[in-house]
Each structure stands twice: as structure tokens, then as C-alpha cells.
Design a protein around this motif. Structure first.
Motif, short mmCIF file in Angstrom:
data_model
loop_
_atom_site.label_atom_id
_atom_site.label_comp_id
_atom_site.label_asym_id
_atom_site.label_seq_id
_atom_site.Cartn_x
_atom_site.Cartn_y
_atom_site.Cartn_z
N UNK A 48 0.86 -1.18 0.00
CA UNK A 48 0.00 0.00 0.00
C UNK A 48 0.90 1.24 0.00
N UNK A 49 1.10 1.78 -1.17
CA UNK A 49 2.01 2.91 -1.33
C UNK A 49 3.36 2.39 -1.80
N UNK A 50 3.73 2.67 -3.04
CA UNK A 50 4.98 2.14 -3.57
C UNK A 50 6.00 3.24 -3.82
N UNK A 51 5.94 4.28 -3.00
CA UNK A 51 6.93 5.35 -3.07
C UNK A 51 8.19 4.93 -2.34
N UNK A 52 8.63 5.76 -1.42
CA UNK A 52 9.91 5.53 -0.73
C UNK A 52 10.01 4.17 -0.05
N UNK A 53 9.23 3.95 0.98
CA UNK A 53 9.35 2.72 1.76
C UNK A 53 8.77 1.52 1.02
N UNK A 54 7.55 1.63 0.54
CA UNK A 54 6.92 0.51 -0.16
C UNK A 54 7.68 0.12 -1.41
N UNK A 55 8.13 1.12 -2.16
CA UNK A 55 8.89 0.84 -3.37
C UNK A 55 10.21 0.16 -3.08
N UNK A 56 10.84 0.54 -1.98
CA UNK A 56 12.13 -0.05 -1.61
C UNK A 56 11.99 -1.52 -1.22
N UNK A 60 13.90 -6.29 -3.33
CA UNK A 60 14.35 -7.49 -2.61
C UNK A 60 13.29 -8.59 -2.54
N UNK A 61 12.02 -8.23 -2.50
CA UNK A 61 10.98 -9.26 -2.48
C UNK A 61 10.98 -10.06 -3.78
N UNK A 62 11.06 -9.37 -4.92
CA UNK A 62 11.07 -10.06 -6.21
C UNK A 62 12.32 -10.92 -6.33
N UNK A 63 13.46 -10.38 -5.94
CA UNK A 63 14.72 -11.11 -6.09
C UNK A 63 14.81 -12.29 -5.12
N UNK A 64 14.06 -12.23 -4.02
CA UNK A 64 14.02 -13.35 -3.08
C UNK A 64 13.07 -14.44 -3.55
N UNK A 84 15.22 9.43 -3.78
CA UNK A 84 14.92 8.51 -2.69
C UNK A 84 14.02 7.33 -3.07
N UNK A 85 13.60 7.27 -4.31
CA UNK A 85 12.70 6.21 -4.72
C UNK A 85 13.28 5.43 -5.89
N UNK A 86 12.89 4.16 -5.98
CA UNK A 86 13.41 3.27 -7.03
C UNK A 86 12.67 3.53 -8.32
N UNK A 87 13.15 4.53 -9.04
CA UNK A 87 12.58 4.86 -10.35
C UNK A 87 13.65 5.56 -11.18
N UNK A 88 13.31 5.85 -12.42
CA UNK A 88 14.21 6.54 -13.33
C UNK A 88 13.44 7.60 -14.10
N UNK A 102 6.40 -2.59 -14.17
CA UNK A 102 7.42 -2.75 -15.22
C UNK A 102 8.73 -3.20 -14.58
N UNK A 103 9.12 -2.56 -13.48
CA UNK A 103 10.37 -2.91 -12.80
C UNK A 103 10.34 -4.37 -12.32
N UNK A 104 9.25 -4.76 -11.69
CA UNK A 104 9.11 -6.14 -11.19
C UNK A 104 9.23 -7.13 -12.34
N UNK A 105 8.55 -6.86 -13.43
CA UNK A 105 8.53 -7.81 -14.54
C UNK A 105 9.81 -7.79 -15.37
N UNK A 106 10.64 -6.77 -15.20
CA UNK A 106 11.97 -6.80 -15.81
C UNK A 106 12.88 -7.76 -15.05
#
Length: 135
Positions: A48-56, A60-64, A84-88, A102-106
Motif C-alpha cells: 500500500x504505497x509504492x513510493x519511498x518505503x513501499x517501493x524499496x 528485494x521481495x522479487x529477487x528473493x 529517494x525512490x526506485x525509479x528513473x 514494469x520494474x518487477x517484470x523486468x
């Protein structure tokens, strides 16, 4: 299990979902038990909220080995998020949950992602939390 030598994206994309997953989490052995790995794979994770904390948490969840996500986020990426957020840059102006899909599925093209661009609201709270095994 024998390791498969995958050196290109094209080779990786020829694997079945299970073969891909086995290779993705191969180095988790010895850290996670087989049952723990299966629990991670089967869990439906609501973020719930994929900005700073949720996005971070997503990378690791996908890679685990997590493969099922519900992303709820009403906001769009802005230039001020880049520090501060995982984006480009390519995702500026885009909804954060859609961009993170998109990031998860990459990382894992077989991951299942359900997106709610309205975020978590009083109207969808019960529905979203009922689907999730982890929030």
C-alpha cells in the motif's frame, strides 16, 4: 539440481516459468529452507504505497522469489522522487504502481502484479486486504 547456463535475455525468456524461478532463487538455498522459499513464492503481497518505503521493499521481495503482488498507489512519479525512490527519468509522470510493475517484470517476467491506481481506499480496503497474505 544442475545449474542452467543462461547468459542472454533471449535464453532466459525461453525458460518455462518454473525453470526461470528455479534459476532466479537458486542462490537462496542454504539461506532459506525449501518450505520458506515456497511460502514466499505462494504469498500474495499487498504493498500500500509504492513510493519511498513501499517501493524499496519490492526489489528485494522479487529477487528473493515473491511472485504475486497487489500494488496500491494513487501517486505519479515526480522529479523530486528520484533522490529517494526506485525509479528513473523514463517513469516521470507515470503512476508509481504501474511503473513498479514494469520494474518487477523486468526482474521476473512471470510475476503476477495487480495494480490499483486509486491506492487503498475505504471502498476497496476489505477487498484488497482479503486477497493478501502479507501486507
Amino acid at each position: 539440481m544442475t545449474e542452467v547456463e543462461i547468459i542472454t535475455q533471449e535464453q532466459a525468456l525461453t525458460l518455462t516459468a518454473q525453470e526461470f524461478y528455479n534459476e532466479l532463487v537458486n542462490r537462496n538455498r542454504g539461506i532459506l529452507t525449501t518450505q520458506d522459499q515456497e511460502n514466499i513464492k505462494q504469498a500474495t503481497i499487498l504493498v500500500a504505497g509504492v513510493g519511498s518505503t513501499g517501493g524499496a521493499t519490492l526489489d528485494p521481495l522479487v529477487r528473493t522469489g515473491a511472485t504475486k503482488f497487489i500494488l496500491a498507489e494513487p501517486g505519479n512519479y515526480e522529479l523530486t522522487n528520484l533522490n529517494r525512490q526506485t525509479t528513473t527519468l523514463e517513469f516521470l509522470g507515470e503512476n508509481k504502481a504501474q511503473a513498479q510493475t514494469v520494474h518487477i517484470q523486468k526482474i521476473n517476467p512471470h510475476a503476477e502484479v495487480e495494480v490499483h491506481t486509486s491506492g487503498v481506499t475505504p471502498e476497496n480496503f476489505l477487498e484488497l486486504t482479503a486477497q493478501a497474505s502479507v501486507i
